[in-house]
Design a protein around this motif. Structure first.
Motif, PDB file in Angstrom:
ATOM      1  N   SER A  23     -13.443 -21.321  22.168  1.00  0.00           N
ATOM      2  CA  SER A  23     -14.243 -22.292  22.906  1.00  0.00           C
ATOM      3  C   SER A  23     -15.451 -21.569  23.495  1.00  0.00           C
ATOM      4  CB  SER A  23     -13.415 -22.930  24.021  1.00  0.00           C
ATOM      5  OG  SER A  23     -14.194 -23.814  24.781  1.00  0.00           O
ATOM      6  N   TYR A  24     -16.636 -22.098  23.239  1.00  0.00           N
ATOM      7  CA  TYR A  24     -17.864 -21.461  23.694  1.00  0.00           C
ATOM      8  C   TYR A  24     -18.537 -22.327  24.759  1.00  0.00           C
ATOM      9  CZ  TYR A  24     -17.286 -19.107  19.138  1.00  0.00           C
ATOM     10  OH  TYR A  24     -16.800 -18.425  18.061  1.00  0.00           O
ATOM     11  N   ASP A  25     -19.148 -21.690  25.733  1.00  0.00           N
ATOM     12  CA  ASP A  25     -19.907 -22.412  26.746  1.00  0.00           C
ATOM     13  C   ASP A  25     -21.338 -22.596  26.235  1.00  0.00           C
ATOM     14  OD1 ASP A  25     -21.082 -23.525  28.949  1.00  0.00           O
ATOM     15  OD2 ASP A  25     -20.914 -21.756  30.231  1.00  0.00           O
ATOM     16  N   LEU A  26     -21.652 -23.818  25.827  1.00  0.00           N
ATOM     17  CA  LEU A  26     -22.972 -24.121  25.275  1.00  0.00           C
ATOM     18  C   LEU A  26     -23.780 -25.025  26.203  1.00  0.00           C
ATOM     19  CD1 LEU A  26     -21.935 -24.725  21.546  1.00  0.00           C
ATOM     20  CD2 LEU A  26     -22.806 -22.626  22.571  1.00  0.00           C
ATOM     21  N   SER A  27     -23.418 -25.035  27.479  1.00  0.00           N
ATOM     22  CA  SER A  27     -24.054 -25.953  28.426  1.00  0.00           C
ATOM     23  C   SER A  27     -25.548 -25.684  28.604  1.00  0.00           C
ATOM     24  CB  SER A  27     -23.349 -25.884  29.786  1.00  0.00           C
ATOM     25  OG  SER A  27     -23.354 -24.562  30.295  1.00  0.00           O
ATOM     26  N   ASP A  28     -25.986 -24.450  28.395  1.00  0.00           N
ATOM     27  CA  ASP A  28     -27.403 -24.126  28.553  1.00  0.00           C
ATOM     28  C   ASP A  28     -28.227 -24.515  27.330  1.00  0.00           C
ATOM     29  OD1 ASP A  28     -27.043 -23.066  31.067  1.00  0.00           O
ATOM     30  OD2 ASP A  28     -26.798 -21.010  30.354  1.00  0.00           O
ATOM     31  N   TYR A  29     -27.554 -24.996  26.285  1.00  0.00           N
ATOM     32  CA  TYR A  29     -28.238 -25.246  25.013  1.00  0.00           C
ATOM     33  C   TYR A  29     -28.246 -26.732  24.664  1.00  0.00           C
ATOM     34  CZ  TYR A  29     -27.480 -20.286  25.157  1.00  0.00           C
ATOM     35  OH  TYR A  29     -27.465 -18.986  25.576  1.00  0.00           O
ATOM     36  N   ASP A  30     -28.367 -27.540  25.708  1.00  0.00           N
ATOM     37  CA  ASP A  30     -28.416 -28.986  25.573  1.00  0.00           C
ATOM     38  C   ASP A  30     -29.867 -29.408  25.297  1.00  0.00           C
ATOM     39  OD1 ASP A  30     -28.960 -31.735  26.887  1.00  0.00           O
ATOM     40  OD2 ASP A  30     -26.780 -31.707  26.691  1.00  0.00           O
ATOM     41  N   TRP A  31     -30.076 -30.186  24.236  1.00  0.00           N
ATOM     42  CA  TRP A  31     -31.441 -30.570  23.870  1.00  0.00           C
ATOM     43  C   TRP A  31     -32.124 -31.405  24.949  1.00  0.00           C
ATOM     44  CZ3 TRP A  31     -34.311 -28.104  20.741  1.00  0.00           C
ATOM     45  CH2 TRP A  31     -33.792 -27.482  19.589  1.00  0.00           C
ATOM     46  N   ASN A  32     -31.369 -32.174  25.713  1.00  0.00           N
ATOM     47  CA  ASN A  32     -31.974 -32.947  26.801  1.00  0.00           C
ATOM     48  C   ASN A  32     -32.565 -32.028  27.873  1.00  0.00           C
ATOM     49  OD1 ASN A  32     -31.365 -35.673  25.908  1.00  0.00           O
ATOM     50  ND2 ASN A  32     -29.220 -35.176  26.312  1.00  0.00           N
ATOM     51  N   LYS A  33     -31.825 -30.970  28.214  1.00  0.00           N
ATOM     52  CA  LYS A  33     -32.344 -29.995  29.176  1.00  0.00           C
ATOM     53  C   LYS A  33     -33.580 -29.290  28.622  1.00  0.00           C
ATOM     54  CE  LYS A  33     -27.868 -28.867  31.334  1.00  0.00           C
ATOM     55  NZ  LYS A  33     -26.883 -27.787  31.587  1.00  0.00           N
ATOM     56  N   ILE A  34     -33.518 -28.944  27.359  1.00  0.00           N
ATOM     57  CA  ILE A  34     -34.630 -28.243  26.721  1.00  0.00           C
ATOM     58  C   ILE A  34     -35.861 -29.138  26.663  1.00  0.00           C
ATOM     59  CG2 ILE A  34     -35.383 -27.281  24.498  1.00  0.00           C
ATOM     60  CD1 ILE A  34     -32.369 -26.353  24.228  1.00  0.00           C
ATOM     61  N   ALA A  35     -35.639 -30.436  26.412  1.00  0.00           N
ATOM     62  CA  ALA A  35     -36.748 -31.387  26.388  1.00  0.00           C
ATOM     63  C   ALA A  35     -37.423 -31.478  27.759  1.00  0.00           C
ATOM     64  CB  ALA A  35     -36.249 -32.762  25.949  1.00  0.00           C
ATOM     65  N   LEU A  36     -36.634 -31.504  28.816  1.00  0.00           N
ATOM     66  CA  LEU A  36     -37.200 -31.578  30.172  1.00  0.00           C
ATOM     67  C   LEU A  36     -37.992 -30.326  30.514  1.00  0.00           C
ATOM     68  CD1 LEU A  36     -34.234 -33.228  32.130  1.00  0.00           C
ATOM     69  CD2 LEU A  36     -36.420 -34.276  31.504  1.00  0.00           C
ATOM     70  N   ARG A  37     -37.488 -29.174  30.114  1.00  0.00           N
ATOM     71  CA  ARG A  37     -38.196 -27.920  30.385  1.00  0.00           C
ATOM     72  C   ARG A  37     -39.503 -27.856  29.598  1.00  0.00           C
ATOM     73  NH1 ARG A  37     -34.637 -22.708  29.919  1.00  0.00           N
ATOM     74  NH2 ARG A  37     -36.539 -21.872  30.894  1.00  0.00           N
ATOM     75  N   THR A  38     -39.492 -28.375  28.380  1.00  0.00           N
ATOM     76  CA  THR A  38     -40.718 -28.416  27.574  1.00  0.00           C
ATOM     77  C   THR A  38     -41.734 -29.369  28.194  1.00  0.00           C
ATOM     78  OG1 THR A  38     -39.405 -27.940  25.578  1.00  0.00           O
ATOM     79  CG2 THR A  38     -41.626 -28.808  25.251  1.00  0.00           C
ATOM     80  N   THR A  39     -41.238 -30.499  28.703  1.00  0.00           N
ATOM     81  CA  THR A  39     -42.116 -31.456  29.382  1.00  0.00           C
ATOM     82  C   THR A  39     -42.810 -30.808  30.570  1.00  0.00           C
ATOM     83  OG1 THR A  39     -40.682 -33.291  28.718  1.00  0.00           O
ATOM     84  CG2 THR A  39     -42.206 -33.707  30.535  1.00  0.00           C
ATOM     85  N   GLU A  40     -42.082 -29.977  31.315  1.00  0.00           N
ATOM     86  CA  GLU A  40     -42.669 -29.288  32.466  1.00  0.00           C
ATOM     87  C   GLU A  40     -43.816 -28.367  32.045  1.00  0.00           C
ATOM     88  OE1 GLU A  40     -42.313 -29.564  35.815  1.00  0.00           O
ATOM     89  OE2 GLU A  40     -41.255 -31.380  35.164  1.00  0.00           O
ATOM     90  N   ILE A  41     -43.675 -27.753  30.880  1.00  0.00           N
ATOM     91  CA  ILE A  41     -44.756 -26.904  30.361  1.00  0.00           C
ATOM     92  C   ILE A  41     -46.018 -27.735  30.155  1.00  0.00           C
ATOM     93  CG2 ILE A  41     -45.503 -25.450  28.428  1.00  0.00           C
ATOM     94  CD1 ILE A  41     -43.367 -24.126  30.112  1.00  0.00           C
ATOM     95  N   TYR A  42     -45.859 -28.915  29.537  1.00  0.00           N
ATOM     96  CA  TYR A  42     -47.012 -29.793  29.330  1.00  0.00           C
ATOM     97  C   TYR A  42     -47.658 -30.171  30.674  1.00  0.00           C
ATOM     98  CZ  TYR A  42     -45.022 -30.666  24.621  1.00  0.00           C
ATOM     99  OH  TYR A  42     -44.534 -30.539  23.344  1.00  0.00           O
ATOM    100  N   LYS A  43     -46.814 -30.542  31.643  1.00  0.00           N
ATOM    101  CA  LYS A  43     -47.331 -30.989  32.944  1.00  0.00           C
ATOM    102  C   LYS A  43     -48.078 -29.873  33.671  1.00  0.00           C
ATOM    103  CE  LYS A  43     -43.939 -34.662  33.771  1.00  0.00           C
ATOM    104  NZ  LYS A  43     -42.792 -35.105  34.621  1.00  0.00           N
ATOM    105  N   GLN A  44     -47.524 -28.655  33.603  1.00  0.00           N
ATOM    106  CA  GLN A  44     -48.196 -27.510  34.223  1.00  0.00           C
ATOM    107  C   GLN A  44     -49.582 -27.298  33.614  1.00  0.00           C
ATOM    108  OE1 GLN A  44     -45.664 -24.083  33.808  1.00  0.00           O
ATOM    109  NE2 GLN A  44     -43.903 -25.119  34.739  1.00  0.00           N
ATOM    110  N   LEU A  45     -49.649 -27.502  32.304  1.00  0.00           N
ATOM    111  CA  LEU A  45     -50.883 -27.261  31.581  1.00  0.00           C
ATOM    112  C   LEU A  45     -51.969 -28.281  31.945  1.00  0.00           C
ATOM    113  CD1 LEU A  45     -51.968 -25.328  29.468  1.00  0.00           C
ATOM    114  CD2 LEU A  45     -51.112 -26.840  27.695  1.00  0.00           C
ATOM    115  N   LEU A  46     -51.542 -29.489  32.275  1.00  0.00           N
ATOM    116  CA  LEU A  46     -52.501 -30.560  32.549  1.00  0.00           C
ATOM    117  C   LEU A  46     -52.850 -30.714  34.028  1.00  0.00           C
ATOM    118  CD1 LEU A  46     -51.207 -33.271  30.055  1.00  0.00           C
ATOM    119  CD2 LEU A  46     -53.136 -31.712  29.794  1.00  0.00           C
ATOM    120  N   LYS A  47     -52.194 -29.927  34.905  1.00  0.00           N
ATOM    121  CA  LYS A  47     -52.520 -30.013  36.322  1.00  0.00           C
ATOM    122  C   LYS A  47     -53.959 -29.541  36.560  1.00  0.00           C
ATOM    123  CE  LYS A  47     -47.942 -29.622  38.458  1.00  0.00           C
ATOM    124  NZ  LYS A  47     -47.029 -28.755  39.231  1.00  0.00           N
TER     125      LYS A  47
END
Length: 359
Positions: free
Chosen positions: A335-359
């Motif tokens: 059994s592996y802990d894959l909680s950090d590799y959730d695409w929803n979390k990754i999508a939110l973090r990517t969205t933050e990159i876009y927002k930082q860029l447009l500030k």
């Protein structure tokens, strides 16, 4: 917000790590962001639609070495014309178009997937060109996403200041009771070793086949390699020459239900790569609870396995011994802990990159 994406051949159902990354990432992004994904027309076979994604299919040359460059500059011109808020480029080769985009005032995000110039398939001059592309891409991108934190650590403080580590993700496993594809390939559940990836030299499938030939299970198990061949015909012929019996099966490029059947019923998964960015297939194998043997490279340590799960890259004798030891031991279904590799979390973090860029 409007985002133009290129550097991928496209999705859905197109082979490649970058392609799968994009296929899983963008449909999970917030619905108020509209994506224009530039695909390479000759690769498109599936016209599935998504609520927040439009596709621009651009004709591409099939000439090896020029395909990515041609598509990248054509996509950059498209982005200049359509005026998105952000342009998101995937990988260093297509990143050569970043200066052109900056000339026209575009905000550029680069996702650095892998150091392509380390791949054996490229000639010396081609590797030099890719290293130059890397230099240009890193210099002219406003924000950089690294899927491999070890790779990010290799660069200057100036580059790291605008960089963020966001790993690949994995979907929940689609476990299936069907076995019709296994029957088609002549496979028995629990009696085969699986590897998934495009048939290219950096995947080390020659090492895997040699190890399988030396293993104690050469006659009683099968080795299944699921991946398609594109430009590397000579490498496929090399692999064919190593096969000593009918127990090595090339399944071709598979996805969806067929791939789920292979993952669900495999006894062991092997990643024999010489080079990787962040092996998405390793995450997939983990999600199915498979025991894994992996070549000892930095990318396979991004999610730590037991130390006995690693073998020296290219060392087929050691891999054969590891195969024997693993199969001779009762399967533990880890059994592996894959909680950090959730695409929803990754999508939110990517969205933050876009927002930082447009500030």
């Amino acid at each position: 917000m409007k985002v133009c994406v290129f550097g991928t051949r496209g999705f859905p159902g197109i082979q490649g790590g970058v392609e799968k990354h994009c296929e899983y990432l963008y449909p999970n992004m917030p619905s108020d962001i509209k994506f224009d994904v530039c695909r390479r027309k000759s690769f498109v076979t599936d016209n599935t639609t998504y609520p927040n994604i439009t596709f621009t299919d651009i004709k591409n040359t099939s000439k090896r070495g020029f395909e990515a460059a041609f598509h990248s500059f054509a996509s950059a011109i498209h982005a200049i014309k359509t005026k998105p808020d952000v342009v998101h480029i995937h990988n260093i080769g297509p990143g050569m178009a970043a200066p052109l985009l900056k000339l026209f005032g575009k905000k550029v995000v680069l996702t650095y997937h892998s150091a392509n110039y380390e791949h054996e398939k490229w000639s010396g001059p081609e590797k030099l060109i890719l290293k130059f592309c890397e230099h240009i891409a890193l210099k002219y991108s406003d924000k950089i996403i690294f899927v491999n934190r070890n790779q990010m650590g290799k660069y200057s403080a100036k580059i790291q200041a605008k960089s963020t580590y966001i790993p690949n993700g994995v979907n929940k496993p689609y476990k299936t009771d069907k076995t019709d594809f296994l029957d088609e390939l002549g496979l028995e559940s629990g009696k085969y070793i699986l590897a998934v990836g495009r048939i290219t030299p950096e995947k080390g499938f020659d090492t895997l086949i040699k190890a399988f030939n030396e293993s104690d299970f050469y006659d009683s198990y099968k080795l299944v390699i699921a991946g398609g061949v594109e430009f590397e015909d000579s490498y496929k012929k090399q692999l064919d020459s190593l096969i000593g019996n009918d127990n090595v099966v090339f399944a071709g490029y598979v996805f969806g239900e067929k791939l789920a059947q292979l993952y669900t019923n495999a006894r062991l998964y092997v990643i024999s790569s010489y080079n990787e960015g962040f092996p998405l297939v390793m995450l997939e194998a983990m999600s199915y609870g498979l025991e894994i043997l992996a070549s000892d490279i930095s990318a396979t340590h991004l999610i730590a396995l037991d130390k006995n799960s690693y073998f020296e890259k290219g060392n087929f004798t050691e891999l054969a011994q590891k195969i024997n030891e693993t199969i001779n031991t009762n399967c533990c279904k880890p059994s592996y802990d894959l909680s950090d590799y959730d695409w929803n979390k990754i999508a939110l973090r990517t969205t933050e990159i876009y927002k930082q860029l447009l500030k």
